[in-house]
Design an enzyme around this catalytic site. Structure first.
Site, PDB file in Angstrom:
ATOM      1  N   GLU A  69      -5.395   1.607   2.176  1.00 38.86           N
ATOM      2  CA  GLU A  69      -4.380   0.571   2.355  1.00 38.86           C
ATOM      3  C   GLU A  69      -3.787   0.586   3.759  1.00 38.86           C
ATOM      4  OE1 GLU A  69      -0.178  -1.125   0.547  1.00 38.86           O
ATOM      5  OE2 GLU A  69      -0.962   0.765  -0.224  1.00 38.86           O
ATOM      6  N   ASP A  89      -5.238   4.234  -2.264  1.00 39.88           N
ATOM      7  CA  ASP A  89      -3.847   3.819  -2.081  1.00 39.88           C
ATOM      8  C   ASP A  89      -3.021   5.103  -2.063  1.00 39.88           C
ATOM      9  OD1 ASP A  89      -1.323   2.758  -2.042  1.00 39.88           O
ATOM     10  OD2 ASP A  89      -1.720   1.247  -3.572  1.00 39.88           O
ATOM     11  N   ILE A  91       0.208   5.765  -1.621  1.00 36.68           N
ATOM     12  CA  ILE A  91       1.401   5.668  -2.467  1.00 36.68           C
ATOM     13  C   ILE A  91       1.403   4.269  -3.069  1.00 36.68           C
ATOM     14  CG2 ILE A  91       3.911   5.721  -2.614  1.00 36.68           C
ATOM     15  CD1 ILE A  91       4.001   7.624  -0.282  1.00 36.68           C
ATOM     16  N   ASP A  92       1.020   4.158  -4.319  1.00 44.66           N
ATOM     17  CA  ASP A  92       1.121   2.875  -5.001  1.00 44.66           C
ATOM     18  C   ASP A  92       2.510   2.812  -5.616  1.00 44.66           C
ATOM     19  OD1 ASP A  92       0.068   0.384  -5.839  1.00 44.66           O
ATOM     20  OD2 ASP A  92      -0.061   1.179  -7.868  1.00 44.66           O
ATOM     21  N   THR A  94       5.354   1.821  -3.175  1.00 39.10           N
ATOM     22  CA  THR A  94       6.155   2.291  -2.039  1.00 39.10           C
ATOM     23  C   THR A  94       7.625   1.905  -2.182  1.00 39.10           C
ATOM     24  OG1 THR A  94       4.244   2.241  -0.567  1.00 39.10           O
ATOM     25  CG2 THR A  94       6.404   2.230   0.470  1.00 39.10           C
ATOM     26  N   ASP A 219      -5.142  -1.097  -5.084  1.00 41.19           N
ATOM     27  CA  ASP A 219      -4.141  -1.019  -6.149  1.00 41.19           C
ATOM     28  C   ASP A 219      -4.774  -0.836  -7.529  1.00 41.19           C
ATOM     29  OD1 ASP A 219      -1.831  -1.581  -4.484  1.00 41.19           O
ATOM     30  OD2 ASP A 219      -2.504  -3.667  -4.419  1.00 41.19           O
TER      31      ASP A 219
END
Length: 290
Positions: A69, A89, A91-92, A94, A219
């Site tokens: 990402e 990803d 940190i899905d 944020t 995601d």
């Protein structure tokens, strides 16, 4: 069929390492930057975790490719080839991370010949490690997962997100979709703030469906195979075959529920992730996901 178990096991190891970084940072003061909208945020931790994951995997598998990402946000192209590719990803969720809302996940998928071989979603604060390998079933902290099998849409809990889009067309479409579902009715609509964890609720049987428009391949790539291996169904929002690059998805407990949602919801136009633009055409404004 090739056995990618070594890659899966290494992915599980680095996901746990990444989760430790996320957990150590979640209570700290954060420097937050905006990407495409006030709801599309990035922090130093996002970038640090993605670098940690890619560096570790590159060191082990130097010929493998990556879609990350934050790398894409920095200008790299999204290119899913036949080569072994890790879709990350860091940190899905944020926005959740910034606000210490306790649904934050590290999401890692692995694809070969454009087919996902395994997916890993680590919900860090909950300490819930979801994973699945193609043909091998889905698991949560080592225990098998099974979708609910619900076939009656009116008896479903449905998970979705408003997302990072803030133009009029996207907002009106997303809110009217929720309105139409509630009028069917369904038992309820929920949102946790992370697509990866949202979809995994379908794999657990705790939710019966998830849908969204405008998210990105990083995601949902990992959680899609987790839902499928738990016995669920994953499609496009129009009911056609799932394509992780299309930025549209329904994950459901059964084909009947997936079809029912496809008949009710509407989509707004979004460029594919593998389009050179890499940006959503929602009204006149481009966006990326959280």
């Amino acid at each position: 069929m090739a056995d990618w178990s070594d890659c899966l096991n290494f992915g599980l190891t680095v996901a746990k390492q990444a989760s430790e970084v996320v957990l150590s940072a979640i209570q700290q003061q954060k420097e937050v930057k905006l990407k495409s909208s006030p709801a599309d945020l990035v922090t130093e931790t996002d970038e640090r975790v993605e670098k940690l994951l890619i560096d570790a995997i590159k060191n082990r598998y130097p010929l493998h490719r990556f879609i990350g990402e934050e790398s894409v946000a920095a200008g790299e192209r999204v290119e899913l080839s036949d080569a072994p590719t890790w879709i990350i990803d860091p940190i899905d969720g944020t926005v959740n991370f910034v606000h210490r809302f306790p649904f934050v996940a590290v999401s890692i998928a692995f694809a070969v010949n454009k087919q996902t071989e395994f997916g890993i979603v680590y919900s860090c604060v909950e300490d819930k490690l979801f994973h699945a390998q193609r043909g091998g079933g889905a698991f949560l902290n080592g225990e098998p997962l099974h979708a609910s099998g619900q076939e009656d849409l009116s008896r479903c809990v449905v998970v979705t997100e408003i997302g990072a889009e803030r133009d009029d067309l996207a907002l009106s479409t997303m809110t009217s979709n929720i309105f139409r579902l509630m009028r069917l009715p369904v038992h309820g609509v929920r949102a946790l703030g992370t697509a990866a964890v949202d979809m995994c609720q379908v794999a657990t049987g705790g939710a019966d469906a998830y849908y969204h428009i405008g998210m990105h391949c990083w995601d949902i790539a990992a959680s899609a195979i987790i839902v499928q291996e738990a016995g669920g169904v994953v499609t496009d929002t129009d009911g056609s075959a799932f394509d992780m690059m299309s930025r549209r998805v329904i994950a459901a407990s059964s084909s009947a529920v997936a079809r029912g949602i496809a008949q009710v919801i509407q989509a707004f136009p979004c460029r594919r992730d593998d389009d050179d633009g890499r940006r959503c055409v929602c009204g006149a404004t481009g966006v990326t996901g959280d």
